[in-house]
Design a protein around this motif. Structure first.
Motif, PDB file in Angstrom:
ATOM      1  N   GLN A 199       0.818  -1.199   0.000  1.00  0.00           N
ATOM      2  CA  GLN A 199       0.000   0.000   0.000  1.00  0.00           C
ATOM      3  C   GLN A 199       0.852   1.249   0.000  1.00  0.00           C
ATOM      4  O   GLN A 199       0.459   2.301  -0.452  1.00  0.00           O
ATOM      5  N   ARG A 200       2.029   1.111   0.511  1.00  0.00           N
ATOM      6  CA  ARG A 200       2.954   2.233   0.536  1.00  0.00           C
ATOM      7  C   ARG A 200       4.342   1.682   0.722  1.00  0.00           C
ATOM      8  O   ARG A 200       4.638   1.072   1.743  1.00  0.00           O
ATOM      9  N   PHE A 203       9.720   4.322   3.305  1.00  0.00           N
ATOM     10  CA  PHE A 203      10.227   5.618   2.857  1.00  0.00           C
ATOM     11  C   PHE A 203      11.528   5.578   2.084  1.00  0.00           C
ATOM     12  O   PHE A 203      11.707   6.351   1.170  1.00  0.00           O
ATOM     13  N   GLU A 211       3.470   3.254  -5.163  1.00  0.00           N
ATOM     14  CA  GLU A 211       2.468   2.536  -4.394  1.00  0.00           C
ATOM     15  C   GLU A 211       1.804   1.472  -5.258  1.00  0.00           C
ATOM     16  O   GLU A 211       1.671   1.631  -6.475  1.00  0.00           O
ATOM     17  N   GLY A 212       1.383   0.397  -4.628  1.00  0.00           N
ATOM     18  CA  GLY A 212       0.691  -0.656  -5.354  1.00  0.00           C
ATOM     19  C   GLY A 212      -0.686  -0.201  -5.805  1.00  0.00           C
ATOM     20  O   GLY A 212      -1.270   0.737  -5.266  1.00  0.00           O
ATOM     21  N   GLY A 215      -4.908  -3.140  -4.616  1.00  0.00           N
ATOM     22  CA  GLY A 215      -5.856  -3.232  -3.512  1.00  0.00           C
ATOM     23  C   GLY A 215      -5.317  -4.059  -2.364  1.00  0.00           C
ATOM     24  O   GLY A 215      -4.111  -4.079  -2.109  1.00  0.00           O
ATOM     25  N   TYR A 232       6.197  -1.041   5.976  1.00  0.00           N
ATOM     26  CA  TYR A 232       5.617   0.240   6.381  1.00  0.00           C
ATOM     27  C   TYR A 232       4.096   0.182   6.433  1.00  0.00           C
ATOM     28  O   TYR A 232       3.461   0.969   7.143  1.00  0.00           O
ATOM     29  N   HIS A 235       1.897   0.523   9.658  1.00  0.00           N
ATOM     30  CA  HIS A 235       1.586   1.763  10.365  1.00  0.00           C
ATOM     31  C   HIS A 235       0.173   2.260  10.086  1.00  0.00           C
ATOM     32  O   HIS A 235      -0.294   3.168  10.758  1.00  0.00           O
ATOM     33  N   HIS A 236      -0.470   1.705   9.096  1.00  0.00           N
ATOM     34  CA  HIS A 236      -1.791   2.185   8.696  1.00  0.00           C
ATOM     35  C   HIS A 236      -2.862   1.171   9.080  1.00  0.00           C
ATOM     36  O   HIS A 236      -3.009   0.137   8.428  1.00  0.00           O
ATOM     37  N   ASN A 239      -4.946  -0.568   6.341  1.00  0.00           N
ATOM     38  CA  ASN A 239      -4.457  -1.706   5.566  1.00  0.00           C
ATOM     39  C   ASN A 239      -4.872  -3.016   6.217  1.00  0.00           C
ATOM     40  O   ASN A 239      -5.416  -3.912   5.574  1.00  0.00           O
TER      41      ASN A 239
ATOM     42  N   PHE B 354       2.353   9.615   8.428  1.00  0.00           N
ATOM     43  CA  PHE B 354       1.255   8.674   8.170  1.00  0.00           C
ATOM     44  C   PHE B 354       0.046   9.374   7.542  1.00  0.00           C
ATOM     45  O   PHE B 354      -0.732   8.756   6.812  1.00  0.00           O
ATOM     46  N   ARG B 359      -3.508   6.122   2.408  1.00  0.00           N
ATOM     47  CA  ARG B 359      -4.120   6.342   1.091  1.00  0.00           C
ATOM     48  C   ARG B 359      -5.623   6.484   1.240  1.00  0.00           C
ATOM     49  O   ARG B 359      -6.410   5.593   0.921  1.00  0.00           O
ATOM     50  N   MET B 362      -8.059   5.551  -1.616  1.00  0.00           N
ATOM     51  CA  MET B 362      -8.197   4.116  -1.846  1.00  0.00           C
ATOM     52  C   MET B 362      -8.974   3.466  -0.703  1.00  0.00           C
ATOM     53  O   MET B 362      -9.857   2.632  -0.941  1.00  0.00           O
ATOM     54  N   GLU B 366     -12.490   1.397  -1.110  1.00  0.00           N
ATOM     55  CA  GLU B 366     -12.615  -0.013  -0.706  1.00  0.00           C
ATOM     56  C   GLU B 366     -13.628  -0.175   0.421  1.00  0.00           C
ATOM     57  O   GLU B 366     -14.379  -1.146   0.459  1.00  0.00           O
TER      58      GLU B 366
END
Lengths: 382, 382
Positions: A199-200, A203, A211-212, A215, A232, A235-236, A239, B354, B359, B362, B366
């Motif tokens: 997804q990211r 860094f 970025e991919g 999905g 990374y 961290h989200h 995801n 972050f 994203r 996205m 989704e």
């Protein structure tokens, strides 16, 4: 961060706390007393001979009326680079695979509820049944600006390791694959199951990888539904959530991260994801220091340096009910085996119901609004 | 869960670990060595006399070229119900407020960079300057099915406490307010700043309160931008995220939660939210056991009982860089003061980014798809 030479939080506690206090402390830290799996003497001897840590834990679930236990074992391989980071790419995986691949027997005891090996586990790595394994990628984790002599710092996924993996295991991979004109971070789940985009990208690679755009796919394998949240991406929280909404029962997070930057975050993020999404998560880091022949900078105002920092290991597995295994050490190569009853995912969901109580429609609306360039935050003023 | 009588993880470590190991262990557990604020003898004496724990920590930030430090202090009040849970609602708050309200002096020392009290802090509770406080609500946390004699188990927010709070403090409240025909969980931020709906009332109230419809508002106060993520709302990373996208710098999570159910989750969720959203989070729980005169069941197949379980306290504050304070004890009333430099929010964001790397577009797409009843999960099969 803790000192690089400090080996293990858990070991320190075991050495110094009285038994009853240790029990209480572990319950708070780990969410319970994890069940240790017994390891055969053969395995322990191999670990000793080859100088790696070997630990094995089990996460049981309640018996169900309509479903048998769904036991799988995952193996998390935590390693330092076996060769200097600028050794030829094609040579990097071989020392690791050849040294360790022959001699990592697994836990001996089938659990009481285990009636046989999980389906599809006849082909295992390393030479045993039913292990998934996941390790930090060799490639795509060089700091920006590092130059290894005449070699580029990026390292396309080495063909020999892919081929070997495809022949011998059902791996979950996280890597960054360079293609003509650039590349994208990718995760692969299960031999041949497919791939999904990071997804990211972390860094340091942001100027090398996009970025991919694939999905948050989940891979249906004979072992269960797995996903790979690369480095990374941990961290989200979104995801993890989106992998979970696509049905993931185990989410691997192969990472390469260093102490001063992220050690405060490490035990929290993947574990929170397991809790929030009623799934298992596997957080894998590597260990040690990797020195490069040329200096580089990290854009943080500090002096130029030849290493990226201390990779603190500490790989662990979290369960949907918030329990976790102790971490592998901060200093040594290791293999962490965890036996997971995937039924625990739905059982935990039945108790907490976060999938029901999460208000997806409202979140989607608010996120859609927040993603607009003219979004005005909802602020109430006195 | 740990034993109800086990007082404190941190205290156990302090008592038994050698100093150098303790330092390393604390760095791993707390993300660093938190800075202790010195407390005046007067405050310590009051805490001793009134039998509550008093602790104070500071989270500094780097000096900036264009902004002064933005120091505020928050006070987390962790308490057991001062009267039995079925005592008249109007009588509940008074013993707590009257016993403690006169005698909780704050940390004495302005920090080196502090040049004066934060703006707008002239009116404080309990009678001092510049404290926010936040405590678990007295109302809305009775287990389903509990009946207190002839009284209903639900407890509308008592008018005396609201009035007192409005007069004397800038509180962040989380409570459940019953209205004619039902009610909604609500958070209030700052005296008069407004209110926002609980995203999901905790499960015992699910048949008494509807989900809020007020979105994720953030309250702009003289102290900074705050939000209140009520109780169960902490389990959903999207709630924290949406408060953060609306600009929250401090998010309070007033909770009432018991050991066997949630202690494995407690240290993880609010801290992960601070990390993921570059903000401060304050997790407040209460302590003790509350016994009801009549038996009730929890729908878990276990025998009927007269208490909901052990409220394990352990309130704490987390910083955006992943550090956290030690928790208040698991067994005692307490006041945890934390001095926060709100500049740390943006400073941490500048390092991790972050908000940039998430994203949103996205995720929104989704999530919008996943919220549809005919959503087909993205599963890749071999």
């Amino acid at each position: 961060m803790a000192s690089p030479e400090f080996p293990s939080l858990e070991r320190s506690l075991e050495e110094h706390l009285p038994p009853d206090e240790l029990r209480n402390v572990r319950r708070i830290l780990l969410g319970g007393e994890p069940r240790k799996l017994s390891l055969p003497a053969e395995a322990l001897a191999a670990a000793s001979e080859l100088d790696f840590e070997l630990a094995a834990f089990g996460f049981e679930a309640a018996e169900e009326q309509l479903r048998p236990a769904r036991l799988v074992r995952v193996g998390l391989v935590q390693n330092r680079l076996p060769l200097p980071p600028c050794a030829p790419v094609a040579e990097q995986p071989c020392p690791l695979l050849s040294a360790r691949g022959r001699s990592c027997p697994g836990p001996s005891s089938p659990s009481p509820r285990r009636t046989g090996p999980p389906p599809g586990c006849a082909k295992g790595w390393p030479g045993r049944t039913g292990w998934w394994w996941c390790r930090p990628s060799w490639s795509g984790t060089r700091p920006t600006g590092t130059s290894c002599g005449t070699r580029p710092w990026w390292c396309p996924a080495p063909a020999p390791s892919w081929a070997r993996a495809a022949r011998t295991t059902c791996p979950a991979w996280g890597t960054s694959t360079r293609r003509a004109g650039g590349g994208r971070g990718e995760g692969r789940g299960g031999a041949g199951a497919g791939r999904g985009g990071a997804q990211r990208p972390p860094f340091p690679q942001a100027t090398y990888y996009m970025e991919g755009t694939l999905g948050h796919p989940v891979f249906q394998t004979p072992f269960g539904r797995i996903a790979v949240n690369i480095c990374y991406g941990r961290h989200h929280p979104l995801n993890w959530l989106l992998y979970s909404l696509n049905g993931a029962e185990i989410i691997f997070n192969p990472s390469a991260t260093v102490g001063a930057l992220s050690e405060a975050l490490w035990p929290i993020e993947a574990r929170n994801a397991a809790i929030a999404n009623h799934c298992f998560t596997c957080a894998i880091n590597r260990v040690g220091v990797e020195r490069f022949p040329r200096e580089f900078t990290s854009g943080d105002g500090k002096p130029a340096h030849r290493d990226f920092g201390y990779f603190y290991g500490s790989s662990y597995v979290s369960a949907p009910d918030g329990r976790r295994t102790p971490g592998l050490s901060r200093t040594r190569d290791g293999l962490l085996v965890a036996e997971l009853d995937l039924n625990l995912c739905r059982q935990t969901g039945d108790i907490w119901n976060f999938k029901m109580t999460g208000r997806l429609g409202m979140y989607a609306e608010e996120l859609t609004a927040a993603a607009q360039p003219d979004y005005r935050p909802h602020i109430v003023k006195e």
